[in-house]
Design an enzyme around this catalytic site. Structure first.
Site, PDB file in Angstrom:
ATOM      1  N   HIS A  42       1.058  -1.211   0.174  1.00  0.00           N
ATOM      2  CA  HIS A  42      -0.112   0.013  -0.032  1.00  0.00           C
ATOM      3  C   HIS A  42       1.016   1.048  -0.021  1.00  0.00           C
ATOM      4  CE1 HIS A  42      -2.987  -2.880   0.603  1.00  0.00           C
ATOM      5  NE2 HIS A  42      -2.213  -3.308   1.736  1.00  0.00           N
ATOM      6  N   GLU A  66      -1.999  -0.036   7.943  1.00  0.00           N
ATOM      7  CA  GLU A  66      -1.326  -1.100   7.498  1.00  0.00           C
ATOM      8  C   GLU A  66       0.040  -0.436   6.691  1.00  0.00           C
ATOM      9  OE1 GLU A  66      -1.355  -4.868   4.371  1.00  0.00           O
ATOM     10  OE2 GLU A  66      -3.096  -3.735   4.594  1.00  0.00           O
ATOM     11  N   HIS A  77       3.027  -7.159   4.396  1.00  0.00           N
ATOM     12  CA  HIS A  77       1.546  -6.823   4.599  1.00  0.00           C
ATOM     13  C   HIS A  77       1.251  -7.117   5.938  1.00  0.00           C
ATOM     14  CE1 HIS A  77       0.251  -5.690   0.445  1.00  0.00           C
ATOM     15  NE2 HIS A  77       1.461  -6.511   0.292  1.00  0.00           N
ATOM     16  N   GLU A 131       2.160 -11.736   5.338  1.00  0.00           N
ATOM     17  CA  GLU A 131       1.006 -11.154   6.252  1.00  0.00           C
ATOM     18  C   GLU A 131       1.386 -11.437   7.629  1.00  0.00           C
ATOM     19  OE1 GLU A 131      -1.346  -9.356   5.187  1.00  0.00           O
ATOM     20  OE2 GLU A 131      -2.020 -10.225   3.292  1.00  0.00           O
TER      21      GLU A 131
END
Length: 286
Positions: free
Chosen positions: A81, A119, A174, A250
């Site tokens: 992101h 995040e 992430h 993740e």
């Protein structure tokens, strides 16, 4: 990464391929030139040298470790992101290739803890820490984004950065946003079925090495997705479009209170970074 945590703009965050400056040692003070005299019945004494004012001592950064067999290899770090995504909906909603004949939005805003820690900030901070550790070992690090205030890059461009760098490993960082009751733990995604040789054994070995090192570092595998900390995926553009060994970590579920507390703290982010860096070095050295 699971679909439930990806919030595409125009929803804004409630509120996620590093650096301290280095300085070298100060230059030594100049040595006064030697006094040359000639034989003389009446020698002339040489003038006293001017006092030397020492330069301030500036500590230098440690030299890269010479012991790592991974030194010189290239690693691409892809922090998920970006901080400006939420204010540019048209740009990040634009459809781009995602592999396997699919298209996807250029990027998303990512998720956040219930208290609003995003995040994109978590992933950028962890990537910086991972990069610093790898650089110390002589590994060349390339980032897919240079700050946490920009937009994108799009998921297809992130994959292209790893391909263009001829990376020995590409690791996307992430954090998840599952709302499932009790959902916690990390998982590592890899492209499956593979679309090229790099997505076969090299990528699955990278994913296993990340999984194993995360577990050895005290992180528990996810209890809500994948199996034993691994998740085979066919829908992640960054993995589908990679021609280099690639995996996506993740790190945990930001909606879980315990994991959110760890991600929000600098000490917790350092723990994640240390595990990821150790895994990457182990993979490159094998």
């Amino acid at each position: 990464m699971v679909a439930v945590r990806r919030v595409t703009v125009p929803l804004l965050l409630a509120g996620a391929l590093l650096l301290t400056g280095c300085s070298g040692d100060a230059p030594a003070a100049p040595t006064p030139p030697p006094v040359v005299t000639t034989a003389s019945a009446t020698p002339t004494p040489s003038p006293a040298p001017s006092p030397v004012v020492p330069s301030p001592v500036v500590p230098s950064s440690p030299s890269p470790s010479p012991s790592s067999s991974a030194a010189g290899k290239v690693v691409v770090l892809d922090p998920g992101h970006n901080g400006g995504n939420g204010s540019h909906p048209a740009e990040i909603n634009r459809q781009v290739p995602a592999g396997r004949g699919q298209t996807k939005p250029c990027n998303t805003t990512g998720t956040a803890t219930n208290a609003g820690y995003p995040e994109h900030a978590f992933t950028f901070d962890v990537a910086q820490r991972v990069g610093k550790a790898l650089t110390y070992k002589g590994i060349r690090v390339v980032y897919t984004r240079q700050d946490d205030t920009g937009v994108g890059p799009c998921v297809d461009r992130r994959a292209a950065i790893g391909n263009e760098a001829a990376a020995a490993a590409v690791v996307s960082i992430h954090a998840d946003g599952s709302e499932a009751a009790g959902a916690n733990g990390f998982h590592v995604a890899y492209s499956s079925p593979p679309l090229n040789a790099a997505q076969g054994e090299p990528s699955t070995r990278l994913a296993r090495t990340l999984r194993d090192t995360m577990r050895e570092s005290g992180f528990g595998p996810a209890n809500y997705i994948g199996a034993n900390g691994l998740s085979a995926r066919a829908d992640l553009a960054g993995l589908n479009l990679s021609t280099r060994p690639a995996a996506l970590v993740e790190c945990g579920n930001m909606r879980n209170a315990a994991e959110a507390a760890r991600m929000t703290s600098a000490a917790g982010r350092q723990q994640y970074a240390a595990a990821i860096a150790a895994a990457i070095e182990a993979y490159l050295a094998a």
